[in-house]
Design a protein around this motif. Structure first.
Motif, PDB file in Angstrom:
ATOM      1  N   PRO A 219       0.494  -1.414  -0.676  1.00  0.00           N
ATOM      2  CA  PRO A 219       0.106  -0.055   0.104  1.00  0.00           C
ATOM      3  C   PRO A 219       0.875   1.353  -0.064  1.00  0.00           C
ATOM      4  O   PRO A 219       0.043   1.686  -0.429  1.00  0.00           O
ATOM      5  CB  PRO A 219      -0.757   0.194   1.098  1.00  0.00           C
ATOM      6  N   ALA A 229      -1.632   7.248  -3.246  1.00  0.00           N
ATOM      7  CA  ALA A 229      -2.045   6.046  -2.207  1.00  0.00           C
ATOM      8  C   ALA A 229      -2.919   7.622  -1.325  1.00  0.00           C
ATOM      9  O   ALA A 229      -3.644   8.026  -1.218  1.00  0.00           O
ATOM     10  CB  ALA A 229      -0.914   5.901  -1.638  1.00  0.00           C
ATOM     11  N   GLN A 230      -3.753   6.324  -0.596  1.00  0.00           N
ATOM     12  CA  GLN A 230      -4.976   6.199   0.970  1.00  0.00           C
ATOM     13  C   GLN A 230      -4.527   6.788   2.224  1.00  0.00           C
ATOM     14  O   GLN A 230      -3.240   5.410   2.043  1.00  0.00           O
ATOM     15  CB  GLN A 230      -5.520   6.155   0.550  1.00  0.00           C
ATOM     16  N   GLU A 231      -4.177   7.071   2.740  1.00  0.00           N
ATOM     17  CA  GLU A 231      -3.717   7.350   3.644  1.00  0.00           C
ATOM     18  C   GLU A 231      -4.379   6.117   5.101  1.00  0.00           C
ATOM     19  O   GLU A 231      -5.556   6.146   4.735  1.00  0.00           O
ATOM     20  CB  GLU A 231      -3.427   8.663   5.079  1.00  0.00           C
ATOM     21  N   SER A 232      -3.679   5.347   6.127  1.00  0.00           N
ATOM     22  CA  SER A 232      -4.215   4.322   6.224  1.00  0.00           C
ATOM     23  C   SER A 232      -4.821   5.598   7.329  1.00  0.00           C
ATOM     24  O   SER A 232      -4.504   6.325   7.864  1.00  0.00           O
ATOM     25  CB  SER A 232      -3.255   4.224   7.525  1.00  0.00           C
ATOM     26  N   LYS A 233      -6.222   4.255   8.602  1.00  0.00           N
ATOM     27  CA  LYS A 233      -6.594   4.972   9.296  1.00  0.00           C
ATOM     28  C   LYS A 233      -4.938   5.170  10.757  1.00  0.00           C
ATOM     29  O   LYS A 233      -4.833   4.621  11.155  1.00  0.00           O
ATOM     30  CB  LYS A 233      -7.275   4.182  10.300  1.00  0.00           C
ATOM     31  N   GLN A 234      -5.935   6.851  11.092  1.00  0.00           N
ATOM     32  CA  GLN A 234      -5.282   6.104  12.467  1.00  0.00           C
ATOM     33  C   GLN A 234      -6.655   6.585  13.090  1.00  0.00           C
ATOM     34  O   GLN A 234      -7.034   7.178  13.464  1.00  0.00           O
ATOM     35  CB  GLN A 234      -4.253   8.540  12.272  1.00  0.00           C
TER      36      GLN A 234
END
Lengths: 353, 446
Positions: A219, A229-234
């Motif tokens: 990813p 890219a899409q940011e991951s969940k924080q």
């Protein structure tokens, strides 16, 4: 006085080995004797079923619930159904209060939809109808090609709250995670209480951000700008959205299995000012060291139904209380047998429940 | 900009040529050992630096060597996994100016809209073979967009109604041995469109197509997916059964109302997400989104909302509607705080918009500065448009899974995100046998 099951009553109640106490209670309420069938594991661990009475032309009700030996229970059920089917029973109704594999009801990381497979197997084995209690997701009804009745345990719980929790009017219903929000609001509606939601850093494997992210390629390919890219969940730490200060917190959920998330939520609620914390769960699976965790946590009481056998866990943790739902199962069996409407059983059930 | 995308698409396709060879090697209409297509009759394109025949003679890990461009390196690493390392023709340099063609395909040449790029990239060599994309009558605009991105033309089919209103479908091209994709959405006359889709699937199936996939951006009857009242039908299950019986082998859909609907089918279902596109839009078009609050208009959407809030690293709130009782007004309570912030309502469907308009009023009452609404499927039936015109929304953003041209004219607050690229990528990857999972967290550009 209990009568023999095949003395022209037309109803036969069979059970596997998952929950003999529940079967006994249901048969006592129905005032018939449990059908004579032995279900056992042979020496090579294969399930063997021997039905000792005639089921030809009868309406067979098979009561089996999920328990610790999930796969054995499923296999026993399938073999029982098929045995009755090949013995010319008229209809076969499966009563399965706790449906195993119900959490695996959607695609996660290239897994299979195990619930769909189990549903197909049950229908293929010959079941003409299924009755369950508080399905994990109501859409599971569509996995079966036979009619499914989804009974609710909420009337029993509401009754229990009103009688056993003295100042329940000062309570607030808490959803342990956003996925249970629907259930929480339905309880809050019927009790005229407020609602709160807990959200944040939880070690919830199946509900993590990689739900359908069967990530291939990896990813973080940010240099490849063809597909940004899409940011991951924080995830923030556990927070409560809603006001629980100075109130009793009642957490509702359908299954309490690994108590870790409940304990973490209870800590947060206590920190925010809740003075008593109750946990209401329909199916008390309570596996591994859940009793020890619950005993040591700020939770006041854990209320479960007797759909899943949990006697051992009760001995290890005194906070666990049981609500008996055999009345509802018995009523469902009776109404199905006499072809009556089941609408009364769903009278006080809201759309969200 | 479109030309750039096309060039990158071509490079991508060239890299995946070996993959395609493996894929088409087992194609029923192709003989197994067709790997070098006849050069006669093909326009030989000038060999650019992009295609260098692999000089290696050892079966090393690299079977396709491309002059390194900044993006090409990534492509190789992505596709190395899919390349078969025991390729029989690896020893001699392979010139693959054109991919192998199906003998029976009657696919016509695409008329390139942009003439100069047509010469420079010779797209004729690099179009995907063995694929036909048909459009139902529900959303022709989306189908045209998808086909544009795929470098294909929408295949011909005549969709008419007999005088007694029965649907009449005639497929206008040969689909024998082809991978057919039928694009139909649940919009407008849903039952008519559903029937049309079923008949088209069946027509392609009995015309010996290799595989028929239904691309259904908005799934019909998705809300009737459980028995929530006595004697309620599970229509979504019925639709799933009908699609399987008609002969569909694969379903591609977007943002199903409940992901359990995937389990209603026995065939593979790809449930794509519009969430990356929505996040991109929020970041680009909403000023000071970093201090916004994502709100769910009802309890059921809490999970969706927390997922978006986590990805944007903002707070969330939700609106809890209390049931109507005798002599009581339906009360909406806000759980969480929106004081002085921009509120973004997120829901999956916008049908009559009663709930979201009431939610907007409540949010403004509670102190939100501005209210936006994001819905994936914008159905807008009944009094929805009048309600939206009278509401307190700054903008209502939907995707074009359902045709929005008419609605955008009637209500200027509605804006539309184009998701055709997600569907086009999914179709392309499914057709080429590549992984689709990349799309679940990435948005193809523009």
């Amino acid at each position: 006085m209990p009568v023999r099951a095949d003395a022209s009553s037309g109803m036969v109640l069979l059970t596997g080995n998952s929950h003999p106490e529940l079967a006994k209670m249901v048969s006592e309420r129905l005032e018939i004797r449990l059908g004579e069938a032995t279900v056992y594991n042979k020496t090579n661990r294969e399930t063997s079923v021997d039905i000792k009475q005639s089921v030809r032309g009868k309406h067979v009700f098979i009561l089996q619930s999920g328990s610790k030996n999930v796969n054995n229970d499923v296999m026993e059920l399938l073999v029982l159904i098929y045995a009755c089917k090949t013995s010319m029973s008229k209809t076969i109704t499966v009563i399965m209060p706790y449906l195993p594999y119900s959490k695996q009801c959607r695609m996660l990381r290239r897994s299979s939809i195990a619930m769909k497979l189990v549903a197909e197997m049950i229908c293929k084995a010959g079941a003409s109808r299924l009755v369950s209690l508080d399905l994990y997701k109501k859409e599971i009804q569509g996995f079966f090609s036979c009619p499914v009745d989804n009974l609710r345990a909420s009337p029993f719980f509401l009754q229990h709250i009103k009688t056993n929790i003295p100042d329940y009017k000062n309570a607030i219903i808490v959803a342990k995670s956003p996925g249970v929000m629907n259930k929480a609001t339905s309880y809050a509606d019927r009790l005229r209480l407020g609602v709160a939601v807990i959200h944040g850093e939880q070690k919830d494997e199946e509900e993590s951000g990689l739900e359908d992210g069967r990530q291939s390629p990896p990813p973080n390919v940010t240099s490849y700008d063809f597909l940004p890219a899409q940011e991951s969940k924080q995830k923030p730490p556990l927070t409560v959205v809603g006001d629980v200060g100075g109130r009793i917190a009642i957490m509702v959920d359908d299954i309490i299995d690994d108590a870790q998330s409940f304990v973490a939520a209870a800590e947060v609620l206590k920190a925010r000012g809740a003075y008593k914390i109750y946990v209401i769960a329909t199916h008390g699976v309570l596996s591994s060291d859940a009793p020890a965790l619950l005993e040591a946590s700020p939770i006041t009481e854990v209320i479960v139904t007797n759909t899943v056998p949990h006697d051992l866990q009760k001995m290890r943790c005194h906070k666990i209380k049981t609500v008996d739902v055999s009345l509802m199962i018995c009523e469902a069996i009776r109404r199905i047998f006499h072809n009556e409407s089941m609408g009364q059983l769903f009278r006080d059930v809201t759309l969200d429940d | 900009m479109f030309g750039e995308i096309r060039d990158r698409l071509f490079r991508f396709q060239k890299h995946s040529r070996n993959t395609r060879n493996e894929f088409f090697g087992t194609h029923p209409s192709l003989p197994e050992d067709i790997l070098d297509p006849p050069a006669a009759g093909r326009s030989s394109r000038p060999t650019e630096s992009l295609i260098d025949p692999p000089p290696t003679t050892t079966p090393s890990s690299r079977s396709v060597v491309i002059k390194p461009s900044e993006t090409a390196n990534q492509d190789i690493s992505l596709l190395e996994k899919s390349v078969d390392h025991s390729h029989p023709h690896k020893d001699h340099p392979i010139h693959h100016p054109t991919p192998p063609r199906s003998f029976f395909s009657s696919s016509s040449l695409a008329v390139h809209p942009n003439v100069e790029t047509a010469h420079s990239s010779s797209e004729e060599d690099l179009r995907m073979p063995n694929i036909k994309v048909f459009s139902g009558s529900s959303h022709p605009d989306l189908s045209t967009r998808i086909c544009e991105r795929l470098q294909l033309e929408v295949s011909k089919a005549s969709l008419k109604k007999f005088s007694n209103k029965e649907t009449n479908v005639e497929i206008g091209e040969s689909v024998r041995g082809e991978d057919v994709y039928i694009i139909q959405s649940a919009a407008g006359e849903i039952n008519d469109n559903l029937m049309e889709l079923l008949i088209m699937i069946n027509a392609c199936k009995i015309a010996s197509s290799c595989r028929v996939a239904a691309v259904i951006p908005a799934f019909p009857y998705a809300r009737q997916d459980k028995k929530d009242k006595s004697r309620a039908p599970i229509s979504a299950k019925l639709v799933a059964n009908m699609l399987s019986v008609a002969g569909a082998d694969h379903i591609i859909t977007m943002d199903l109302h409940a992901s359990q609907i995937q389990g209603f089918f026995d065939i593979p279902v790809d449930n794509l997400y519009a969430e990356p596109a929505i996040l991109k839009y929020i970041k680009e078009s909403i000023p000071n989104w970093q201090s916004s609050v994502i709100v769910s208009p009802d309890a059921g959407g809490a999970k969706r909302v927390t997922s978006i809030a986590d990805r944007l690293n903002v707070d969330f709130a939700l609106i809890h509607k209390e049931r109507k009782r005798a002599n009581e007004v339906e009360k909406m309570t806000l759980v969480g705080s929106v004081e002085g912030k921009v509120a973004i309502l997120v829901d999956d469907m916008a049908d009559t918009c009663g709930t979201i308009c009431m939610a907007a009023d409540k949010l403004v009452e509670a102190g939100a500065e501005k209210v936006y609404a994001f819905c994936v499927h914008g159905i807008f039936s009944g009094p929805a448009l009048t309600r939206l015109n009278a509401s307190k929304f700054e903008a209502v953003v939907v995707t074009n899974t359902i045709p929005q041209d008419e609605n955008m004219k009637k209500c200027p607050k509605i804006q539309c995100i184009d998701i055709s690229m997600i569907l086009a990528e999914a179709i392309r990857r499914t057709h080429n046998g590549e992984s689709v999972s990349y799309l679940f967290s990435h948005v193809p550009i523009c």
